[in-house]
Write an enzyme that holds these catalytic residues in place. Structure first.
Site, PDB file in Angstrom:
ATOM      1  N   SER A 103       0.862  -0.957   0.213  1.00  0.00           N
ATOM      2  CA  SER A 103       0.412  -0.158  -0.216  1.00  0.00           C
ATOM      3  C   SER A 103       0.912   0.963   0.008  1.00  0.00           C
ATOM      4  CB  SER A 103      -0.792   0.291   1.102  1.00  0.00           C
ATOM      5  OG  SER A 103      -2.084   0.710   1.421  1.00  0.00           O
ATOM      6  N   HIS A 255      -6.872  -6.334   0.267  1.00  0.00           N
ATOM      7  CA  HIS A 255      -6.272  -5.339   0.518  1.00  0.00           C
ATOM      8  C   HIS A 255      -4.834  -6.161   1.072  1.00  0.00           C
ATOM      9  CE1 HIS A 255      -4.011  -1.063  -0.328  1.00  0.00           C
ATOM     10  NE2 HIS A 255      -3.966  -1.032   1.307  1.00  0.00           N
TER      11      HIS A 255
END
Length: 278
Positions: A103, A255
């Site tokens: 991320s 994610h």
């Protein structure tokens, strides 16, 4: 097989940086693991045991997260964080690394590859945040108001830990008490909200297309098929903008792929490494 393990806080570039360094005497390659926004090196806990069998592994809490410092005099821009990591590697006498960034950590990895390409053998981007602009001016101006850290705390509290965890994983049944505590812990201290206020002010936009296209480092992009935070479309766009990029999509993953699919992520990395060094 001999391992040495070191963990410490060290003052670098005007802040305290917390890191853990697993050294494997048989290893010739060093992985640097960089976590995402509002996270810490805790998010790599399932990957670390798989990696330390064959590699040196350095995990770092990016300031102001985890156990790293939360100084409000530090500049929380991605470029400055990247430079801080470059200085840490110099201090540790590490001159070649494989960056693995999740991320926000992926965006900082790209910044390191852009600023000091000779340091980076390979960049692994795990659902990497990209193409985000700078914060809007009204929010930057508001960050100078004395009560703004309270606003940041309330804003983060309103979205809630449980909802955030459910948003970042595909299989919600994996959320347990250890996971909740691990992701909540960094937000139990008020200093972080003052540092996040500075981050609102300091964070420049992500690397633009022109800078991405200048990065010559091989980049392995690994994405969760059902990522709701940084959608797969971002991975596809990055693959086009990075000159030497390969994209691998992991099914039934969201994610938080280092937590959800550590074995799969590791096997994709190893396969790519074998290909690059063939």
């Amino acid at each position: 097989m001999d391992h040495t393990y070191k963990k410490e806080h060290t003052a670098i570039n005007g802040n305290e940086i917390y890191y853990e360094f697993f050294k494997n005497d048989q290893a010739s390659q060093t992985f640097v693991l960089l976590h995402g926004f509002l996270s810490s090196s805790f998010s790599f806990r399932r990957m670390i045991p798989l990696m330390t069998k064959k590699y040196n592994v350095l995990i770092v809490d990016l300031p102001p997260f985890g156990k790293s410092g939360k100084s409000i005099r530090y500049k929380y821009s991605y470029e400055n964080m990247a430079n801080t990591l470059i200085l840490l590697l110099e201090k540790l006498n590490v001159n070649k690394v494989i960056l693995a960034g999740h991320s926000m950590g992926g965006q900082i990895s790209l910044n390191i590859a852009y600023l000091k390409p000779e340091l980076v053998e390979l960049t692994v981007l795990l659902c990497s945040s990209s193409y985000l602009p700078r914060m809007k001016k009204p929010l930057i101006y508001s960050s100078y108001l004395p009560f703004f850290p309270v606003y940041v705390k309330r804003y983060l509290g309103k979205s809630g830990l449980e909802a955030n965890l459910q948003n970042v994983v595909y299989n919600r049944e994996m959320i347990d008490e250890e996971m909740r505590q691990g992701y909540l812990e960094p937000f139990l201290h008020n200093e972080i909200f003052r540092a996040l206020t500075r981050m609102v002010r300091d964070r420049e936009g992500d690397l633009d297309q022109q800078k991405l296209r200048s990065i010559q480092t091989p980049c392995l992009l690994i994405w969760g098929e059902h990522d709701r935070v940084v959608p797969l479309s971002i991975g596809k766009r990055l693959k086009e903008d990075l000159p030497h990029a390969e994209l691998v999509v992991i099914p039934e993953a969201g994610h938080l792929i280092p937590e959800e699919k550590p074995q799969e992520v590791m096997s994709v990395i190893e396969k790519y490494l074998n290909k690059v060094h063939a």
